[in-house]
Enzyme design. Structure first.
Site, PDB file in Angstrom:
ATOM      1  N   HIS A   1       0.868  -1.192   0.000  1.00 16.06           N
ATOM      2  CA  HIS A   1       0.000   0.000   0.000  1.00 16.06           C
ATOM      3  C   HIS A   1       0.898   1.234   0.000  1.00 16.06           C
ATOM      4  CE1 HIS A   1      -3.847   2.152   1.445  1.00 16.06           C
ATOM      5  NE2 HIS A   1      -2.964   3.075   1.067  1.00 16.06           N
TER       6      HIS A   1
ATOM      7  N   HIS B   1       1.531   5.310  -2.074  1.00 13.59           N
ATOM      8  CA  HIS B   1       1.059   6.334  -3.014  1.00 13.59           C
ATOM      9  C   HIS B   1       2.244   6.866  -3.809  1.00 13.59           C
ATOM     10  CE1 HIS B   1      -2.983   6.552  -1.234  1.00 13.59           C
ATOM     11  NE2 HIS B   1      -2.344   6.160  -0.149  1.00 13.59           N
TER      12      HIS B   1
ATOM     13  N   LYS C   1     -10.063  -0.813  -5.334  1.00 14.67           N
ATOM     14  CA  LYS C   1      -9.944  -0.038  -4.105  1.00 14.67           C
ATOM     15  C   LYS C   1     -11.240   0.683  -3.779  1.00 14.67           C
ATOM     16  CE  LYS C   1      -8.124   2.392  -0.743  1.00 14.67           C
ATOM     17  NZ  LYS C   1      -6.934   2.474   0.046  1.00 14.67           N
TER      18      LYS C   1
ATOM     19  N   HIS D   1     -10.623   0.962   2.297  1.00 14.39           N
ATOM     20  CA  HIS D   1     -10.356   2.041   3.257  1.00 14.39           C
ATOM     21  C   HIS D   1     -11.567   2.055   4.182  1.00 14.39           C
ATOM     22  CE1 HIS D   1      -8.760   6.200   4.334  1.00 14.39           C
ATOM     23  NE2 HIS D   1      -9.856   6.030   5.061  1.00 14.39           N
TER      24      HIS D   1
ATOM     25  N   HIS E   1      -4.627  -0.386   6.139  1.00  9.95           N
ATOM     26  CA  HIS E   1      -4.128   0.523   7.190  1.00  9.95           C
ATOM     27  C   HIS E   1      -5.051   0.564   8.408  1.00  9.95           C
ATOM     28  CE1 HIS E   1      -6.983   3.047   5.115  1.00  9.95           C
ATOM     29  NE2 HIS E   1      -6.156   3.370   4.132  1.00  9.95           N
TER      30      HIS E   1
ATOM     31  N   ASP F   1       1.350   2.766   3.438  1.00  9.83           N
ATOM     32  CA  ASP F   1       0.516   3.939   3.164  1.00  9.83           C
ATOM     33  C   ASP F   1       1.370   5.198   3.082  1.00  9.83           C
ATOM     34  OD1 ASP F   1      -1.755   5.246   2.469  1.00  9.83           O
ATOM     35  OD2 ASP F   1      -2.585   5.395   4.484  1.00  9.83           O
TER      36      ASP F   1
HETATM   37  O1  DOR Z   1      -3.507   9.554   5.075  1.00  8.27           O
HETATM   38  C1  DOR Z   1      -3.852   9.195   3.968  1.00  8.27           C
HETATM   39  N1  DOR Z   1      -3.234   9.651   2.863  1.00  8.27           N
HETATM   40  N2  DOR Z   1      -4.895   8.359   3.840  1.00  8.27           N
HETATM   41  C2  DOR Z   1      -5.412   8.049   2.649  1.00  8.27           C
HETATM   42  O2  DOR Z   1      -6.354   7.313   2.600  1.00  8.27           O
HETATM   43  C3  DOR Z   1      -4.887   8.677   1.429  1.00  8.27           C
HETATM   44  C4  DOR Z   1      -3.489   9.106   1.593  1.00  8.27           C
HETATM   45  C5  DOR Z   1      -3.014  10.033   0.491  1.00  8.27           C
HETATM   46  O3  DOR Z   1      -3.274   9.755  -0.668  1.00  8.27           O
HETATM   47  O4  DOR Z   1      -2.367  11.028   0.798  1.00  8.27           O
HETATM   48 ZN    ZN Z   2      -3.367   5.054   1.270  1.00  9.21          ZN
END
Ligand code: DOR
Ligand code: ZN
Length: 366
Positions: free
Chosen positions: A13, A15, A107, A145, A188, A261
């Protein structure tokens, strides 16, 4: 000096965003021993279709994968991109996606519930329109989520209830009952209720856990308003953190695994709020190791190292059917300095620096 040799691992997980900073974010993953990633689809625009040939106005998994590879992701053995479930997701998209080999996961984002979650729809809508049924049939993983959306005040966050807790008490049992064979990753997770839900469910329901939720509680966030720790779901209370810690250090743990995350934001605090997401690229194994030793586990001990390896390297890979790499990296008990991540345009502050922690007790040799 203790050295733990581990197989390269998968961050299940993360980004990676879009644009020119992707190279730096991908390099940070490689620098911490990642053989592969599951890259979240909440890009701008979101990854809401599988194939480029689909006329819908979203990015496709095909296209985003190409971008990841172009930005240095060709070093990854595996890059899974879940399809962002939107109002436009159809049964046919799932079937065609499965056939194409590109679709392995979807997702669920609570509508407006977090960063770039504006395209999310209530989970119930996918229970009713056949999408979850098709995913169950075709063995497509649902990444959840798990927070109720649209809550405010005490319902959103309170000593006795919060958005995640109520989601795992009310919505998830319904989901499990309607789709008993659906493969689900509770992403998470942050609460005792989510841990309990995973424990009492079958082998098809597992969970990812971040370093920040194992290390910190809401007290750390609010004392001095340490906004670099602001992520969603929010860090919770001591009993919740304890439930998470007990789950990951259980010698029989097969269900809980690493998914950082890691979520870079070039601007965290704004005039009217704060972007949700903690950046832990480059340092997640060190942070996880630190968290494991906050329990009564000592990573000098071989058995404890095996428990750690299962969490970081094995459980998630087994769930997604990924090969365990032959290549290894070393986690060494030696202090290391935490650095800002410089990208072409901006710099990203990693979580420890945002909390005034300038060193970590572990070093990585990749
Ligand atoms: O804290 C987070 N940041 N939770 C999420 O679900 C998305 C993520 C983000 O994309 O920055
Ligand atoms: Zn995330």
């Amino acid at each position: 000096m203790t050295t733990i040799t581990l197989p390269l691992w998968y961050d299940l997980h993360v980004h990676l965003r879009q644009g020119e900073n992707m190279n730096a974010y991908i390099q940070a993953q490689i620098d911490m021993g990642c053989a592969g990633v599951l890259a979240m689809p909440n890009t701008k625009p979101p990854v809401g279709k599988v194939l480029d040939s689909d006329p819908l106005d979203y990015w496709s998994i095909e296209y985003y994968l190409h971008q990841i590879v172009h930005a240095g992701g060709d070093a990854f053995k595996v890059a899974i991109i879940p399809l962002y479930l939107t109002k436009d997701t159809t049964v046919q998209m799932i079937e065609n996606g499965k056939r194409s080999g590109l679709l392995r996961a979807c997702k669920y984002y609570p509508p407006h519930g977090t960063t770039n979650a504006d395209h999310g729809c209530p989970l119930e809508s996918f229970m009713d329109n056949g999408v979850l049924h098709a995913m169950e049939e075709h063995g497509i993983v649902l990444c959840v989520h798990g927070e109720d959306h649209g809550l405010s005040g005490v319902d959103y966050f309170d000593a006795t209830t919060n958005a995640e807790k109520s989601f795992y008490l009310k919505v998830m049992p319904k989901l499990r009952e309607k789709f008993p064979n659906l493969k689900i990753v509770c992403e998470h997770i942050t609460t005792k209720e989510a841990v309990d839900f995973v424990h009492i469910s079958g082998k098809n329901i597992v969970a990812s856990v971040t370093p920040q939720h194992l290390l910190f509680t809401v007290g750390h966030l609010v004392q001095g308003l340490k906004y670099h720790l602001y992520c969603l779901p929010l860090v919770k209370f001591e009993a919740d953190r304890d439930a998470l810690r007990q789950a990951v250090i259980d010698p029989y743990n097969t269900k809980f695994f690493a998914g950082t995350d890691s979520a870079p934001h070039t601007t965290k605090a704004t005039e009217c709020g704060c972007a949700a997401g903690c950046f832990t690229g480059g340092i997640a194994p060190q942070l996880y190791a630190t968290a494991f030793e906050k329990t009564n586990l000592n990573l000098d001990d071989r058995l404890s190292q095996e428990i750690f390896e299962r969490f970081l390297c094995l459980n998630g890979a087994h769930f997604y059917g990924l090969p365990i790499p032959d290549k290894t990296f070393d986690l060494v008990r030696e202090e290391s300095v935490v650095n800002v991540l410089n990208t072409k345009a901006e710099s990203i502050v990693p979580l420890p620096l945002g909390l005034n922690m300038t060193t970590l007790p572990w070093t990585l040799n990749v």
